[in-house]
Write an enzyme that holds these catalytic residues in place. Structure first.
Site, PDB file in Angstrom:
ATOM      1  N   CYS A  48       0.852  -1.198   0.000  1.00  0.00           N
ATOM      2  CA  CYS A  48       0.000   0.000   0.000  1.00  0.00           C
ATOM      3  C   CYS A  48       0.886   1.246   0.000  1.00  0.00           C
ATOM      4  CB  CYS A  48      -0.893   0.035   1.229  1.00  0.00           C
ATOM      5  SG  CYS A  48      -1.871  -1.447   1.479  1.00  0.00           S
ATOM      6  N   HIS A  77       1.041   5.132  -1.416  1.00  0.00           N
ATOM      7  CA  HIS A  77       0.471   6.008  -0.383  1.00  0.00           C
ATOM      8  C   HIS A  77       1.456   6.254   0.753  1.00  0.00           C
ATOM      9  CE1 HIS A  77      -3.460   6.011  -2.249  1.00  0.00           C
ATOM     10  NE2 HIS A  77      -3.426   4.697  -2.349  1.00  0.00           N
ATOM     11  N   CYS A 112      -7.607  -1.742  -4.970  1.00  0.00           N
ATOM     12  CA  CYS A 112      -6.187  -1.388  -4.817  1.00  0.00           C
ATOM     13  C   CYS A 112      -5.319  -2.623  -5.034  1.00  0.00           C
ATOM     14  CB  CYS A 112      -5.921  -0.805  -3.428  1.00  0.00           C
ATOM     15  SG  CYS A 112      -5.978   0.991  -3.373  1.00  0.00           S
TER      16      CYS A 112
END
Lengths: 267, 210
Positions: free
Chosen positions: A176, A180, A228
């Site tokens: 992730c 991010h 995602c």
């Protein structure tokens, strides 16, 4: 004089730049987001979700109105803002979607196959899960996000989610955090929030579920995580699995305190 | 005084009764046992779908080292691995410069490798998702460094061709925990496609260098 000079300099600069360079993408996006937030179509879906919440279904022919979302059976007010949390009857931490699935298979005695047949909908075939989620979340407007953080399993879920957030795997070695993890970065033109920090994630957790313009549908946080991982080139996360709930728990705890302002509208 | 003391003692009990704050905003340290747990959890909570098989959750030596060291392993860990990876890159014989025009299309395309992609579709390189390249393409990402004038700055020597090809094939040979996908190693792109991208970056006629 100075003002005129500066004005002239600004004009000269503007003339030297190609047209596109004068547009601040972030400002334009914010303006657009504000515009659509004022008349979010999510509310129309909330009405449909409420009807589904009250619809008698399953072998027992009962509605979900007796479902305990953490604030007592049938209490929908402010329930979403206090999720994920630990549920003793299931002995695990659950987010809203996972809890709804639990109520469908216990309270309504529906088979897991039946309850999970349309977790993600489209314009032709809407999803019961998405409509229910948007209705329940709407009942938390203005309530500060306050997921459970006291029970040992709630704390373990946060810690697992935090580790998973940074865990690199998949065909392209992404976690992730690959997208991010750093401030002011973009994929193509899309700016990416830093989800590991409160300031980056507060507004995010306070606006899901959301109406997605590109899908013309309301979508859940479970969907967001699922999509995602699709783009991260991982295998498919199992809906409501411990890993997905742990990530939601991690993000929500990181962004806690933000008054719930959804269901939102997103690109 | 006694009252104050009692008040203080009471506060202490209350604090002890509360759980310690969770480490919000921090990056967790990952021990080998954590990594085993994370692999086990991902294998339990993810499932194969379409072209995205469970083998994608296995960690090789590079990803183990990066996950264990928060993407910043000590030199004595990263150097031997980088050397080993560099040796494993199958460099083709002869010129590594393909067709920059085909390379441009590959750089633009972000498709391929997701569970919703059909097998045997033409994968793209997804370059513009993260990098600036040609001045004509204004929609570029910034997660990667700008590659504007990549060849103009570096020339087209054999060494530069090898570096460029190798970096696209397996970025981890040059920086073990590079965030860039291993385009050749992961079988996202084939030899010809990587040559075409190498040309897109190096060819003096490519818009990247104009």
């Amino acid at each position: 004089m100075l003002k005129t000079l500066m004005g002239g300099a600004a004009l000269a600069l503007a003339a030297a730049l190609p047209l596109h360079a004068q547009v601040d993408i972030r400002k334009e996006t914010q303006r657009w987001q504000q515009m659509i937030a004022e008349g979010s179509p999510a509310e129309l879906f909330e009405i449909e979700g409420e009807a589904l919440w009250k619809k008698k279904q399953g072998p027992k022919n009962v509605s979900l109105e007796g479902c305990d979302l953490g604030q007592g059976p049938g209490v929908v007010k402010a329930a979403y803002a206090q999720l994920p949390k630990y549920f003793a009857d299931a002995d695990r931490v659950m987010d809203l979607e996972t809890r709804l699935l639990h109520c469908m298979t216990t309270l309504q005695s529906r088979s897991p196959q039946d309850a999970t047949q349309r977790l993600y909908g489209n314009a032709d075939r809407p999803s019961e899960m998405e409509l229910l989620s948007v209705y329940i979340a709407g009942q938390s407007r203005g309530v500060p996000m306050a997921p459970g953080t006291r029970h040992v399993k709630e704390r373990e879920a946060f810690e697992l989610g935090q580790k998973l957030f940074f865990h690199r795997a998949g065909a392209w070695d992404f976690s992730c955090s690959s997208c991010h993890g750093e401030a002011d970065k973009r994929i193509r033109m899309q700016y990416l929030p830093v989800m590991s920090q409160p300031e980056g994630v507060r507004k995010i957790v306070a606006t899901w579920p959301s109406y997605l313009v590109r899908n013309a549908q309301v979508k859940t946080m479970q969907w967001r995580i699922w999509d995602c991982y699709r783009q991260m080139r991982w295998p498919e996360p199992v809906f409501g699995s411990e890993a997905t709930v742990a990530i939601t728990q991690y993000l929500t705890v990181t962004g806690q305190g933000e008054p719930y302002a959804g269901p939102g509208t997103k690109r | 005084m006694t009252k104050n003391f009692l008040l203080l003692a009471g506060t202490a009990v209350l604090v002890a009764g509360c759980a310690a704050p969770l480490p919000v905003g921090e990056r967790p340290k990952i021990a080998a046992s954590d990594l085993d747990q994370l692999v086990a959890v991902s294998k339990r909570d993810f499932k194969a779908r379409g072209i995205a098989g469970m083998d994608r959750l296995e960690l090789d030596a590079a990803m183990r080292a990066c996950n264990l060291h928060n993407d910043n392993p000590p030199r004595e860990v990263s150097q031997p691995l980088e050397e080993q990876i560099l040796k494993s890159i199958p460099f083709p014989q002869g010129s590594l410069l393909g067709d920059w025009k085909r390379g441009q299309r590959l750089a633009q395309s972000g498709q391929g490798m997701t569970w919703s992609d059909k097998p045997n579709i033409a994968n793209g390189g997804s370059c513009y998702n993260c990098h600036q390249l040609s001045p004509q393409e204004e929609s570029f990402g910034t997660l990667g460094t700008s590659l504007r004038n990549f060849g103009k700055i570096r020339g087209t020597s054999e060494a530069i061709q090898r570096y460029t090809y190798g970096k696209i094939y397996n970025s981890k040979a040059y920086n073990l925990c590079s965030q860039m996908p291993r385009m050749g190693h992961s079988k996202t792109l084939n030899e010809q496609q990587i040559k075409d991208l190498t040309a897109y970056l190096l060819d003096p006629n490519s818009p990247v260098n104009k």
